[in-house]
Scaffold this motif. Structure first.
Motif, PDB file in Angstrom:
ATOM      1  N   GLN A 173      -6.585  -2.628   1.125  1.00  0.00           N
ATOM      2  CA  GLN A 173      -7.453  -3.757   1.446  1.00  0.00           C
ATOM      3  C   GLN A 173      -8.367  -4.094   0.277  1.00  0.00           C
ATOM      4  O   GLN A 173      -8.559  -5.271  -0.068  1.00  0.00           O
ATOM      5  CB  GLN A 173      -8.291  -3.425   2.688  1.00  0.00           C
ATOM      6  N   LEU A 174      -8.950  -3.075  -0.356  1.00  0.00           N
ATOM      7  CA  LEU A 174      -9.818  -3.307  -1.511  1.00  0.00           C
ATOM      8  C   LEU A 174      -9.038  -3.957  -2.652  1.00  0.00           C
ATOM      9  O   LEU A 174      -9.549  -4.863  -3.330  1.00  0.00           O
ATOM     10  CB  LEU A 174     -10.438  -1.991  -1.983  1.00  0.00           C
ATOM     11  N   VAL A 225      -9.801  -7.696  -4.276  1.00  0.00           N
ATOM     12  CA  VAL A 225     -10.038  -7.909  -5.700  1.00  0.00           C
ATOM     13  C   VAL A 225      -9.097  -8.971  -6.250  1.00  0.00           C
ATOM     14  O   VAL A 225      -9.501  -9.862  -7.011  1.00  0.00           O
ATOM     15  CB  VAL A 225      -9.876  -6.585  -6.485  1.00  0.00           C
ATOM     16  N   GLN A 226      -7.825  -8.917  -5.857  1.00  0.00           N
ATOM     17  CA  GLN A 226      -6.860  -9.898  -6.351  1.00  0.00           C
ATOM     18  C   GLN A 226      -7.214 -11.305  -5.880  1.00  0.00           C
ATOM     19  O   GLN A 226      -7.135 -12.269  -6.652  1.00  0.00           O
ATOM     20  CB  GLN A 226      -5.463  -9.519  -5.884  1.00  0.00           C
ATOM     21  N   ILE A 227      -7.630 -11.445  -4.635  1.00  0.00           N
ATOM     22  CA  ILE A 227      -8.031 -12.757  -4.122  1.00  0.00           C
ATOM     23  C   ILE A 227      -9.226 -13.282  -4.904  1.00  0.00           C
ATOM     24  O   ILE A 227      -9.280 -14.453  -5.289  1.00  0.00           O
ATOM     25  CB  ILE A 227      -8.354 -12.662  -2.616  1.00  0.00           C
ATOM     26  N   PHE A 274     -13.833   1.479  10.072  1.00  0.00           N
ATOM     27  CA  PHE A 274     -12.992   1.152   8.921  1.00  0.00           C
ATOM     28  C   PHE A 274     -13.820   0.510   7.809  1.00  0.00           C
ATOM     29  O   PHE A 274     -13.684   0.859   6.628  1.00  0.00           O
ATOM     30  CB  PHE A 274     -11.873   0.212   9.357  1.00  0.00           C
ATOM     31  N   ASN A 275     -14.703  -0.415   8.174  1.00  0.00           N
ATOM     32  CA  ASN A 275     -15.564  -1.061   7.187  1.00  0.00           C
ATOM     33  C   ASN A 275     -16.525  -0.051   6.555  1.00  0.00           C
ATOM     34  O   ASN A 275     -16.852  -0.152   5.368  1.00  0.00           O
ATOM     35  CB  ASN A 275     -16.361  -2.194   7.839  1.00  0.00           C
ATOM     36  N   ARG A 326       0.811  -1.211   0.000  1.00  0.00           N
ATOM     37  CA  ARG A 326       0.000   0.000   0.000  1.00  0.00           C
ATOM     38  C   ARG A 326       0.852   1.271   0.000  1.00  0.00           C
ATOM     39  O   ARG A 326       0.301   2.360   0.047  1.00  0.00           O
ATOM     40  CB  ARG A 326      -0.957  -0.006   1.188  1.00  0.00           C
ATOM     41  N   GLU A 327       2.177   1.114  -0.055  1.00  0.00           N
ATOM     42  CA  GLU A 327       3.021   2.306  -0.135  1.00  0.00           C
ATOM     43  C   GLU A 327       2.804   3.073  -1.457  1.00  0.00           C
ATOM     44  O   GLU A 327       3.135   4.247  -1.565  1.00  0.00           O
ATOM     45  CB  GLU A 327       4.507   1.923  -0.007  1.00  0.00           C
TER      46      GLU A 327
END
Length: 302
Positions: free
Chosen positions: A30-31, A35-37, A118-119, A14-15
């Motif tokens: 996180q999003l 998506v990748q998963i 956060f959610n 996330r850097e």
């Protein structure tokens, strides 16, 4: 083209969102990971379906082949959709607009204290991305509809097949049993994605009317018991209170419903419960408008 696909598939830290506040860094990261998963999971479904579909080509064409083809089509469209969504997560112009919009809404992007907040930020970011790209929103609706059609169609196919207690070998008697059993697992996983929606439909269409009918039945049964109890009470002659020397009077000279002491010549009704409790006739009749139990011992009299 291959470099773009490789960039979208390989996870990044996330850097790369270093220009944003710490909360947005975590949210975007996180999003992106989610998506990748999901992309990896969809690719796995696609490959497994294709492998078993090729193996079933030696069998006579049947419902399994058309269902597998539909699942393959759904997976391909889903991959295209998720890739577009991933590209939007890498579009800094739109992410800057999201940051500006959330700051205009007064959201604190510097520090989120708990998971619930956060959610909430994650859901807000996702909605803003889909609102900026109407194609994503429209494609998601079409894909969800196609997935539900596949699920319903396959469950109808299951109803027409012999039942086996081993869910992993449900279609063991058919030529294309391997393909159908794999489709069963894949479609059950698809069903889990929509289970909240199906539960809501179940509650609205089946459970809610049943609860309403049960409530009406209970209310009707209670009203019937109250009417029957009132008729029974009409057959019990009330006593006239004359004083403390009445042989039928218990030690307590107070009605526990209105908390008033009995007065000369008042009508006192003695219930046929185990304790033979006594009350003002008017008080106990009003009580039995809403209940069928004794106010003291709670013995059911209806």
């Amino acid at each position: 083209m291959l470099e773009n696909i490789k960039y979208l598939l390989i996870p990044h830290s996330r850097e790369r969102y270093g220009i944003y506040p710490s909360v947005l860094k975590q949210v975007f990261g996180q999003l992106s990971r989610d998506v990748q998963i999901y992309i990896y999971f969809t690719i796995l479904k696609l490959l497994i379906t294709l492998i078993f579909l090729v193996g079933a080509l030696g069998c006579e064409l049947s419902e399994s082949h058309s269902t597998a083809t539909t699942v393959v089509l759904h997976c391909i469209c889903m991959l295209y959709h998720e890739f577009k969504y991933k590209v939007e997560l890498e579009n800094y112009d739109k992410l800057n607009l999201i940051q500006f919009t959330m700051e205009q809404q007064g959201m604190n992007l510097e520090e989120i204290l708990d998971r619930q907040q956060f959610n909430k930020v994650m859901m807000t970011v996702k909605k803003l991305i889909f609102s900026q790209c109407l194609d994503l929103n429209r494609e998601q609706k079409y894909l969800n509809f196609l997935a539900q059609v596949i699920i319903i169609r396959f469950f109808i196919l299951m109803l027409n097949s012999p039942f086996h207690f081993n869910i992993l070998e449900y279609f063991q008697e058919s030529c294309d049993a391997d393909l159908l059993n794999v489709l069963l697992i894949i479609i059950l996983l698809m069903f889990l994605e929509f289970i909240l929606l199906y539960c809501l439909v179940f509650v609205l269409v089946i459970a809610l009317p049943l609860l309403c009918c049960l409530s009406i039945y209970r209310k009707g049964k209670q009203l019937y018991s109250i009417r029957r109890l009132k008729k029974y009470l009409d057959s019990i002659p009330p006593h006239k209170y004359t004083g403390s020397d009445d042989a039928w009077m218990k030690e307590d000279k107070t009605c526990c419903i209105c908390m008033q002491e009995y007065i000369q010549h008042e009508s006192v009704l003695q219930l046929p419960c185990s304790g033979q409790h006594q009350f003002h006739e008017l008080c106990i009749r009003n009580w039995f408008n809403v209940s069928t139990s004794c106010p003291i011992c709670r013995q059911q009299l209806g």
